[in-house]
Write a protein that holds these residues in place. Structure first.
Motif, mmCIF file in Angstrom:
data_model
loop_
_atom_site.group_PDB
_atom_site.id
_atom_site.type_symbol
_atom_site.label_atom_id
_atom_site.label_comp_id
_atom_site.label_asym_id
_atom_site.label_seq_id
_atom_site.Cartn_x
_atom_site.Cartn_y
_atom_site.Cartn_z
ATOM 1 N N GLY A 107 0.811 -1.211 0.000
ATOM 2 C CA GLY A 107 0.000 0.000 0.000
ATOM 3 C C GLY A 107 0.840 1.254 0.000
ATOM 4 N N GLU A 108 1.927 1.278 0.765
ATOM 5 C CA GLU A 108 2.801 2.451 0.827
ATOM 6 C C GLU A 108 3.468 2.724 -0.507
ATOM 7 N N TYR A 110 2.126 1.932 -3.437
ATOM 8 C CA TYR A 110 1.095 1.969 -4.474
ATOM 9 C C TYR A 110 1.217 0.795 -5.430
ATOM 10 N N ASP A 116 -2.491 -1.143 -10.053
ATOM 11 C CA ASP A 116 -1.242 -0.489 -9.649
ATOM 12 C C ASP A 116 -0.043 -1.115 -10.355
ATOM 13 N N ARG A 119 0.121 -0.133 -14.101
ATOM 14 C CA ARG A 119 0.644 1.209 -14.327
ATOM 15 C C ARG A 119 2.135 1.283 -14.053
ATOM 16 N N PRO A 190 6.863 7.015 -4.407
ATOM 17 C CA PRO A 190 5.800 7.490 -3.504
ATOM 18 C C PRO A 190 6.256 7.592 -2.054
#
Length: 452
Positions: A107-108, A110, A116, A119, A190
């Motif tokens: 999750g951290e 992405y 996800d 991409r 991110p």
């Protein structure tokens, strides 16, 4: 918490004629596309690409609707039989790659779902594979599938090959390491952006608590005239700047919140350095620069509480000044054509070498300029003078950085500036040599910094 080890990249090459290559075509591609845990769900991107293909009547673009296969590539969902047909026609070697992240960090980064991963792969996989395989990006082909079958990690399987068969050897270790770094940097972007925000907030808090130091705890004798800023005092009144540092250090011992804020900022800076992958001297320099920047900001905050900044009163009728012949703006204007020549002529490999030299404060290698026409013609005119001048200019990469700058800035722009200054110095040295009669190529002339 994400780190440089969060993304694991495992790669294997199956050379043409090997048993493993035929196994990839007959079994592996079906395994990654159809096995239990392969995510066959249709993502928003897949549906959008499929609808666009149907509206444009691209026959054969998608023989199966998204959701019937787990495979995807740069353009959209890929039917299993189409992927197998392309692999059967492909020449050369085939590479199988697995990218995985820990489930609690997905999750951290992405990378928590199939969309996800799509991409991420479509944005970063082709250039990384081109680097690892040693082929142009235009010839890289790949298919991938995201799996959810492991309890501790999320991963994607990738099968890659070259459309023209130019990839037919094992991956060189240095190329594979560069590809891994590229993918790791992209995956950690991110987390690094979030840490930059945390660092900036911690810095603001560390400066804010210094503003609350009581006036009675500050005993500094300021100079009678001149600017009241930490940078000015450090340059022209170092004893006063040391007194400011001493007051801040004393305040840290009396007020725990000042020390806590500074510690939080330092920890965030170190985490930024770790996420950037800095090691050794580069990491120490990054942290030291951050500490110096914080101390300057805290010093200015302390000075503002005891004295206003002394600035000259504006004139009633300010006179329009002439256009400056020097300064940052004039320097940028003079360097613009040389920066353009550097970007157009210097190879990517030489630019990487220049960036590494700047990062490690080494002399930039002279070979980085050999592909520039201005440098070649300057050497033809006055090789001794140009060589001496260029060596001195390239050594400027070892100079320390002065002034304020954003810690998130990359080093590439400075490498380009250093190379441009060296190129300009070469042209100037050739012009001086030409004026002195040292001309080896009279048919070529240098006019106003540009070689014609």
């Amino acid at each position: 918490m994400a780190s440089r080890s969060s993304l694991v990249v495992n790669a294997r090459v199956h050379l043409s004629g090997s048993r493993g290559r035929s196994t990839v075509i007959t079994n592996n591609v079906e395994y990654i596309a159809m096995r239990e845990g392969a995510d066959r769900s249709a993502t928003v991107d897949d549906l959008r690409r499929s609808d666009l293909a149907e509206r444009m009547r691209l026959v054969g673009y998608c023989a199966e609707r998204p959701g019937s296969t787990a495979l995807f590539d740069q353009d959209g969902a890929v039917p299993l039989r189409m992927a197998r047909r392309e692999l059967e026609k492909a020449d050369g070697a085939i590479a199988t790659v697995v990218l995985s992240v820990r489930r609690d960090e997905a999750g951290e980064l992405y990378l928590a779902c199939k969309e996800d991963w799509q991409r991420f792969c479509r944005r970063n996989l082709t250039p990384a594979l081109a680097e690892a395989m040693g082929v142009p990006e235009s010839s890289v082909r790949w298919v991938a599938a995201e799996h959810e079958n492991h309890p501790n990690s999320k991963h994607v399987h990738v099968i890659a090959w070259s459309s023209d068969g130019s990839f037919d050897s094992l991956m060189a270790r240095n190329r594979l390491d560069r590809a891994r770094r590229t993918l790791t940097d992209a995956a950690l972007a991110p987390a690094l952006a979030a840490e930059h925000e945390t660092r900036d907030l911690a810095r603001s808090r560390a400066v804010g608590v210094v503003r609350q130091v009581p006036d009675e705890e500050i005993s500094i004798e300021l100079p009678p005239d001149g600017r009241i800023s930490y940078a000015h005092l450090r340059r022209w009144h170092p004893d006063v700047a040391k007194a400011v540092d001493a007051v801040i250090a004393k305040a840290e011992s009396k007020h725990p919140e000042i020390k806590e804020a500074g510690t939080a900022y330092l920890e965030s800076v170190k985490r930024c350095a770790d996420l950037k992958g800095l090691e050794g001297f580069a990491r120490d320099r990054y942290v030291d620069d951050a500490v110096c920047e914080l101390r300057a900001r805290q010093g200015n905050a302390l000075l503002r509480t005891i004295a206003p900044d002394r600035t000259a009163a504006p004139e009633e009728k300010p006179k329009r000044s002439a256009k400056p012949s020097d300064g940052p703006a004039a320097e940028r204007k003079r360097m613009k054509p040389f920066v353009g020549e550097i970007r157009a002529c210097v190879t990517d490999e030489d630019l990487r070498g220049a960036r590494e030299a700047v990062r490690e404060r080494r002399h930039i290698p002279e070979r980085c300029l050999r592909s520039c026409p201005s440098y070649a013609l300057s050497m033809a005119k006055a090789p001794v003078a140009v060589g001496r001048t260029v060596a001195k200019a390239l050594a400027s990469a070892t100079e320390s950085q002065n002034g304020r700058r954003d810690l998130s800035d990359e080093i590439g722009q400075k490498a380009e500036r250093v190379l441009a200054r060296a190129l300009a110095a070469a042209v100037s040295a050739a012009i001086r040599g030409d004026a002195a009669g040292i001309v080896l190529a009279p048919a070529k002339t240098i006019v106003k910094g540009m070689i014609l």
